[in-house]
Design an enzyme around this catalytic site. Structure first.
Site, PDB file in Angstrom:
ATOM      1  CB  ALA A   1      49.981  26.444  34.815  1.00 10.24           C
TER       2      ALA A   1
ATOM      3  CD  GLU B   1      49.185  31.990  42.170  1.00 15.24           C
ATOM      4  OE1 GLU B   1      48.595  31.809  43.160  1.00 15.24           O
ATOM      5  OE2 GLU B   1      49.508  31.526  41.107  1.00 15.24           O
TER       6      GLU B   1
ATOM      7  CG  LEU C   1      29.023  38.461  40.908  1.00 14.39           C
ATOM      8  CD1 LEU C   1      27.804  38.965  40.445  1.00 14.39           C
ATOM      9  CD2 LEU C   1      29.722  39.000  42.122  1.00 14.39           C
ATOM     10  N   GLY C   2      30.831  33.661  41.448  1.00 13.73           N
ATOM     11  CA  GLY C   2      30.424  32.377  41.727  1.00 13.73           C
ATOM     12  C   GLY C   2      29.127  31.785  41.016  1.00 13.73           C
TER      13      GLY C   2
ATOM     14  N   GLY D   1      27.122  34.104  38.619  1.00 15.80           N
ATOM     15  CA  GLY D   1      27.319  34.399  37.085  1.00 15.80           C
ATOM     16  C   GLY D   1      28.565  35.694  37.491  1.00 15.80           C
TER      17      GLY D   1
ATOM     18  CB  THR E   1      40.998  24.426  42.912  1.00 22.07           C
ATOM     19  OG1 THR E   1      40.636  23.841  44.232  1.00 22.07           O
ATOM     20  CG2 THR E   1      42.299  25.210  43.057  1.00 22.07           C
TER      21      THR E   1
ATOM     22  CG  ASP F   1      43.407  30.611  37.941  1.00 22.78           C
ATOM     23  OD1 ASP F   1      43.245  31.670  37.886  1.00 22.78           O
ATOM     24  OD2 ASP F   1      43.821  29.629  38.552  1.00 22.78           O
TER      25      ASP F   1
ATOM     26  CG  ASN G   1      29.105  32.576  33.654  1.00 25.01           C
ATOM     27  OD1 ASN G   1      29.695  32.558  34.634  1.00 25.01           O
ATOM     28  ND2 ASN G   1      27.641  32.420  33.687  1.00 25.01           N
TER      29      ASN G   1
ATOM     30  CB  SER H   1      39.022  20.829  36.430  1.00 26.25           C
ATOM     31  OG  SER H   1      39.433  22.238  36.553  1.00 26.25           O
TER      32      SER H   1
END
Length: 329
Positions: A42, A137, A219-220, A223, A246, A250, A274, A289
């Site tokens: 989703a 999932e 890599l958060g 980047g 969270t 996705d 990104n 979000s």
């Protein structure tokens, strides 16, 4: 223009916020309980649809109250639900999330998601130029059936192997673009990876997943590192104040899929995705979000003060030109 088809999970995220995560066997006082539509399928479908690209979600819901709420939410985001089934006798997927200091722990209870089967993914008709997206999932045989049909139709396949588990080589061979984080890369390859590892070490681990596909390692805040035709491409991150991470991965997957579907070159699509993910982490919740195309465009705007990131300039340049529909990368 191609379309995006996402075969994946739909969950209601039950989020408990606290000052810190409890240790094993410990109870901590929470601050609030929040309910957000989520599930990797989703989330990715919403992230794509909000870029203005036709997006279809293939999956299952229970006939419970969560299922009704999730269907209403997804329809409001512009996601095509023609192939979304209501399944009696089971509950909708549910994720129990603890959020503290912008970091989260998640327990997922699949429910109806575990019943998505080969017949479900056989119903939509894909075509050349479309993009097929899935994650771990829903059952792996279902993903293999979905990607097999996508490949036969000339569509590009994107796999997000999360939650991480061992992947069969036959399924991996059906993947054009593999998107995963450092933890998932370590679990799939057996490599010892840390947040501080340099890009060369990450690229070396990614190469063990096989040639002939693009591997994108998120890599958060650093980047994303993509291995394209065995050559590393680093897209630097944006400095933002993260509130909830969270749905960030996705968001990246869905935004990337949307850009490939409309014919963007891979490097430009990576930079765009990104930016989208950097907007996502500044808000609470997963699916709610996801940013719109207009919000991403505002950051890409050449008149925006302080725009000095090369990846952003490259993405903006791509937005001003057209490209043919993407071949599998």
């Amino acid at each position: 223009m191609g379309r995006v088809f996402v075969a994946g999970s739909i969950n209601m995220d039950v989020v408990a916020t606290a000052e810190r995560h409890p240790k094993v066997g410990e109870t901590v006082a929470g601050e609030a309980v929040l309910y957000f539509p989520g599930g990797k399928g989703a989330n990715q479908a919403v992230a794509s649809a909000k870029q203005g690209v036709p997006t279809t979600l293939i999956g299952r819901l229970g006939t419970d109250a969560f299922g009704k709420e999730l269907r209403t939410f997804l329809a409001a985001q512009g996601v095509d639900l023609s192939f979304l089934k209501d399944t009696s006798g089971t509950h909708s997927g549910t994720a129990i999330i603890t959020l503290a200091n912008a970091d989260n722990t998640i327990v997922v209870v699949p429910g109806a998601n575990g019943l998505v089967d080969a017949d479900d993914v056989a119903a939509p008709v894909l075509a050349e130029g479309d993009v097929a997206v899935s994650q771990f999932e829903i059952p792996l045989p279902t993903i293999a059936a979905f990607f097999g049909r996508a490949r036969a139709a000339g569509a590009t396949t994107i796999l997000n192997p999360a939650p991480a588990k061992k992947i069969d080589k036959a399924l991996l061979d059906l993947v054009d673009v593999l998107i995963l984080n450092e933890t998932e890369l370590g679990l799939l390859t057996g490599a010892e990876l840390r947040d501080s590892d340099d890009p060369a070490s990450i690229a070396e681990a990614a190469r063990t997943l096989g040639r002939g596909k693009t591997v994108c390692v998120t890599l958060g805040r650093r980047g994303v590192l993509a291995l394209v035709e065995d050559q590393p491409l680093l897209v630097p991150g944006r400095e933002v104040r993260a509130v909830d991470t969270t749905g960030a991965g996705d968001c990246f997957v869905g935004a990337l899929a949307s850009q490939l579907a409309i014919g963007k070159q891979l490097g430009d699509a990576l930079a765009y995705a990104n930016i989208a993910a950097s907007i996502c982490v500044q808000r609470m919740g997963a699916a709610p979000s996801m940013p719109t195309a207009q919000e991403v465009a505002a950051i890409l705007s050449p008149s925006r003060p302080g725009r000095d990131d090369e990846a952003v300039r490259k993405a903006h340049s791509s937005n001003q030109s057209s490209h043919p529909p993407p071949a599998p990368v």
